[in-house]
Enzyme design. Sequence first.
Site, PDB file in Angstrom:
ATOM      1  N   TYR B  41       0.865  -1.181   0.000  1.00 24.87           N
ATOM      2  CA  TYR B  41       0.000   0.000   0.000  1.00 24.87           C
ATOM      3  C   TYR B  41       0.900   1.229   0.000  1.00 24.87           C
ATOM      4  O   TYR B  41       1.880   1.283   0.751  1.00 24.87           O
ATOM      5  CB  TYR B  41      -0.893   0.018   1.246  1.00 24.87           C
ATOM      6  CG  TYR B  41      -1.789  -1.194   1.363  1.00 24.87           C
ATOM      7  CD1 TYR B  41      -3.104  -1.154   0.920  1.00 24.87           C
ATOM      8  CD2 TYR B  41      -1.305  -2.389   1.908  1.00 24.87           C
ATOM      9  CE1 TYR B  41      -3.922  -2.272   1.017  1.00 24.87           C
ATOM     10  CE2 TYR B  41      -2.120  -3.514   2.008  1.00 24.87           C
ATOM     11  CZ  TYR B  41      -3.425  -3.449   1.556  1.00 24.87           C
ATOM     12  OH  TYR B  41      -4.242  -4.546   1.652  1.00 24.87           O
ATOM     13  N   GLU B  42       0.546   2.235  -0.796  1.00 25.23           N
ATOM     14  CA  GLU B  42       1.482   3.337  -0.992  1.00 25.23           C
ATOM     15  C   GLU B  42       1.678   4.230   0.230  1.00 25.23           C
ATOM     16  O   GLU B  42       2.595   5.048   0.255  1.00 25.23           O
ATOM     17  CB  GLU B  42       1.086   4.170  -2.208  1.00 25.23           C
ATOM     18  CG  GLU B  42      -0.283   4.792  -2.115  1.00 25.23           C
ATOM     19  CD  GLU B  42      -0.856   5.078  -3.499  1.00 25.23           C
ATOM     20  OE1 GLU B  42      -0.132   4.968  -4.479  1.00 25.23           O
ATOM     21  OE2 GLU B  42      -2.046   5.408  -3.567  1.00 25.23           O
ATOM     22  N   ASN B  43       0.820   4.073   1.239  1.00 26.89           N
ATOM     23  CA  ASN B  43       1.082   4.833   2.467  1.00 26.89           C
ATOM     24  C   ASN B  43       2.233   4.210   3.255  1.00 26.89           C
ATOM     25  O   ASN B  43       2.647   4.728   4.278  1.00 26.89           O
ATOM     26  CB  ASN B  43      -0.184   4.934   3.334  1.00 26.89           C
ATOM     27  CG  ASN B  43      -0.765   3.582   3.710  1.00 26.89           C
ATOM     28  OD1 ASN B  43      -0.341   2.542   3.210  1.00 26.89           O
ATOM     29  ND2 ASN B  43      -1.730   3.577   4.607  1.00 26.89           N
ATOM     30  N   GLY B  44       2.752   3.066   2.760  1.00 24.66           N
ATOM     31  CA  GLY B  44       3.926   2.461   3.382  1.00 24.66           C
ATOM     32  C   GLY B  44       3.667   1.122   4.055  1.00 24.66           C
ATOM     33  O   GLY B  44       4.558   0.561   4.675  1.00 24.66           O
TER      34      GLY B  44
END
Lengths: 312, 244
Positions: B41-44
């Site tokens: 997920y691109e939030n990390g």
Amino acid sequence: MEESMTAKNKLMSMSEAISELTSDEMSIVMGSGMEQNIPFSAGHELIRQKRRNLHLVGPISDILFDQLIGAGCVSKVSAAWVGNVMMGSAYNFRRSIEQGIPHKVEVTDYSNFAIACALHAAALGVPYLPMRSLLGTDILKNNPNLIEIESPFDTSEKLSAVKALCPDLAIIHAQRADCHGSAHIWGGLGVVADSAKASKRTLILADEIVETEVIESDPNRTVVPGFLVDAVVCEPYAAHPSPSQGKYNRDHHHYTEYHADTKDREGFLNWLERWVFEVPDRAGYRRLLGDARLLELSVRDTALAAETDFGY
Amino acid sequence: MVVTAAREIKDGEVVYVGMRLPLLAFLMAKNLHAPSAVGFYENGLIRETPSSELLFTMGDPPNILGATQAGDMLNVMGMLQSGRVDIGFLGAGEVDKFGNLNSTAVHKVDGSIVRLPGSGGASDIASLAKRTVMLVEHSKRRLPERVSYVTSPGYGDGGDWRQQVGLIRGGPSCLITTMGVFRFDNKDNSARLESIHPSVDSSVIKSETGWEIVSDDSTRSTQEPSKEELALIRKIDPKRFWTA
């Protein structure tokens, strides 16, 4: 320890912090934690203090940037995405670009990776970073801060270069911080650390202020070290309606309501009056939300991490 | 759409999960046929177990609780760039016959524009994942022959365009719409109609697509959701927020 040897106490109220740290025409990075820890409370104070011609920087901001755009505070946006994450589009952003209401905002489109690289380059103190993303896209063609380059080591290799972005101010929400600004944040960390390192000044907005011993008991949890921080504001529920892991949940209903209420300009102005101008501060905002809603959003099942032994 | 998307995930794959519908597709795949898929997920966040609750955004607390790793965006974006991601999911306002996506702005016939939210991480996923799956509502307006703005790269003008512009891998694998499934396996990398969803008429899908669909014996009917898949989707999304 002598007072002169300890770090400065940087605690202040939100209205003091926004008044001291911000001015018109500033570039401000917010929403660097993506969908969590969004500093809504600071955004609302920017609106109340009628800041104008701000340049907003961030990957996605959920509805925070939309609110500031609708309130007339913004002239430029450098972002990867502006909308309402669970609902899709956000109406103030659309009205601004499509109809110039309240005025047209200039948008510089990035991708998330590109904005992360722009802040990381600034955090590293280099003028740009190379990337393999965005080649062949119109984002690359239209954004003057992105250009196609060849690898200096192999000229047959095409890359995109992302120019460093150094905002004037980073506003970061943390679950807890000490009064010097060292901040513990947990969950997805987005571009939080780089946004502080890239910016000239940093404002920390914390749900809770803790003793420095608490911060130093778990240094891996420190995402922003206090020496980078200029001011600290403590406000419970400062990130509402976004979530703050272990403190309060995401208020999904607030986002769907915002989507419905702000469909037209008049609806947004009413929303702004109710949730921003008619509340003096975050305490007033919490009263407006009401105890029942706050209880509903509070953590039901505590989930503590395993103990970590830093002993030696 | 969600069920068909979930089926594209193979067990053991690293999946770059985008915002909105893909959140649900990944949950379905993890619970059914791909228990060892890994979610980025691109939030990390990196997850190896499905979240216990329905997600509205990737930053929702149930997605963070029990994650394998919670780091920063560059951690997951870096691994996407270095070639660790097998499959990525994308949504968009418009998609064309070469799988180029526009999620920035749509220009209408009368000269006005509709401003869309923008790339988010989509352009990075489209540039760097080994293959991508796109989810778009089917209408002539949303499926033009060529998009007016390339937010996220598909196969550009077709053929070896990706290599020419310097993209080192990837490209669209399939496009799942509300009417059918397209596969990008024509010689020039344009979309071939692979299947039509049950109850959709083939003349409607032709008239609602902005490029010419060549009828082909290979076009079949999309496999209907199984009882198991339907039961799971109702369980995960009981109020039908994503599957109304």
